[in-house]
Design an enzyme around this catalytic site. Structure first.
Site, PDB file in Angstrom:
ATOM      1  N   VAL A  62       0.811  -1.216   0.000  1.00  7.36           N
ATOM      2  CA  VAL A  62       0.000   0.000   0.000  1.00  7.36           C
ATOM      3  C   VAL A  62       0.845   1.267   0.000  1.00  7.36           C
ATOM      4  CG1 VAL A  62      -1.976  -1.108   1.098  1.00  7.36           C
ATOM      5  CG2 VAL A  62      -0.257   0.044   2.524  1.00  7.36           C
ATOM      6  N   TYR A 157       0.893   6.077  16.516  1.00  5.28           N
ATOM      7  CA  TYR A 157      -0.197   5.311  15.907  1.00  5.28           C
ATOM      8  C   TYR A 157      -1.492   6.117  15.981  1.00  5.28           C
ATOM      9  CZ  TYR A 157      -3.684   1.595  15.320  1.00  5.28           C
ATOM     10  OH  TYR A 157      -4.751   0.831  14.905  1.00  5.28           O
TER      11      TYR A 157
END
Length: 263
Positions: A62, A157
């Site tokens: 990706v 994150y």
């Protein structure tokens, strides 16, 4: 009542070899969609085979634009179109802010932000009028409850998943204004005991933030009004909803699927 039937539609699920992505691929297939499993792991071929005839696997990095172009083209050519894109691929590397490594920051940003952005780019290009599929559709990206709460050990994150939310809302606005016929939404999963979820619990315990992995999980449950962790099926059903006509007037949202943890 509107059906959740996805018969005649084609979906590409990134990170579909295992965990949440595998569950989402299974749920979309069960609802009638033809599913292309996109993943760097060759085990994605086994996931696709388990879905039965009419589904497929494509290697997809990706973070690489040419890989996205090839994966989208393969989906359209082999399965007959692209109506649903699930931007699920993501990574989490636990660290205290004082100890975070530059390489880990860059890796999470590349997979979680760059990967999602490229998915939006090529999904919209393919689904919009004049695109290779050109029938409109639905794009669902996977953010996290971490985008809505302050949980220790996952600052970077959390930041990347907040970015997924913003990307979703801007892409939905552009798609609407330009008449693409594509709805763009994201979900905020709560903690699910997949390999990633279990790894997080162990990591925050090792950092001294909780007495044990079990204590970390217990803290999450205590913060969750529903009183339990999420399941893969909880997340997968939300994706099916956002892919279906039942959500035909829903775009530009982040749907919490977290048992109330992030409210």
């Amino acid at each position: 009542m509107t059906s959740y039937d996805l018969s005649g539609r084609t979906a590409l699920v990134t990170g579909g070899a295992q965990g949440l992505g595998e569950g989402m691929a299974k749920a979309l297939a069960a609802a009638g969609a033809r599913v292309m499993v996109g993943d760097l792991q060759d085990s994605g071929a086994d996931t696709a085979a388990a879905l039965g005839e009419g589904h497929g696997f494509v290697r997809l990095d990706v973070t690489d634009e040419s890989s996205w172009e090839a994966a989208v083209a393969a989906t359209v050519e082999r399965l007959g179109g692209l109506d649903i894109l699930v931007n699920n691929a993501g990574i989490e590397i636990t660290s205290l802010v004082t100890e975070v490594e530059v390489a880990d920051i860059e890796r999470m940003m590349r997979v979680n932000i760059l990967g999602t952005t490229l998915g939006l780019k090529h999904g919209l290009r393919t689904m919009r009028p004049g695109g290779a599929a050109g029938r409109g559709g639905s794009i669902i990206s996977v953010s996290s409850v971490a985008a809505t709460i302050a949980f220790p050990g996952i600052a970077v994150y959390s930041a990347t998943k907040s970015a997924v939310d913003r990307l979703t809302r801007v892409a939905a606005t552009e798609a609407g204004k330009l008449g693409y016929g594509v709805r763009v939404n994201c979900i905020y999963p709560g903690l699910v005991p997949t390999a990633m979820g279990a790894g997080l619990a162990n990591d925050v315990a090792e950092l001294g933030l909780f007495a044990s992995a079990e204590a970390a999980v217990g803290a999450v449950v205590d913060l969750t009004p529903a009183g339990r962790l999420g399941t893969v099926e909880d997340m997968a059903d939300a994706v099916v909803f956002l892919a279906s006509d039942a959500s035909r007037f829903v775009t530009g949202i982040g749907l919490p699927v977290d048992g109330g943890m992030g409210m």
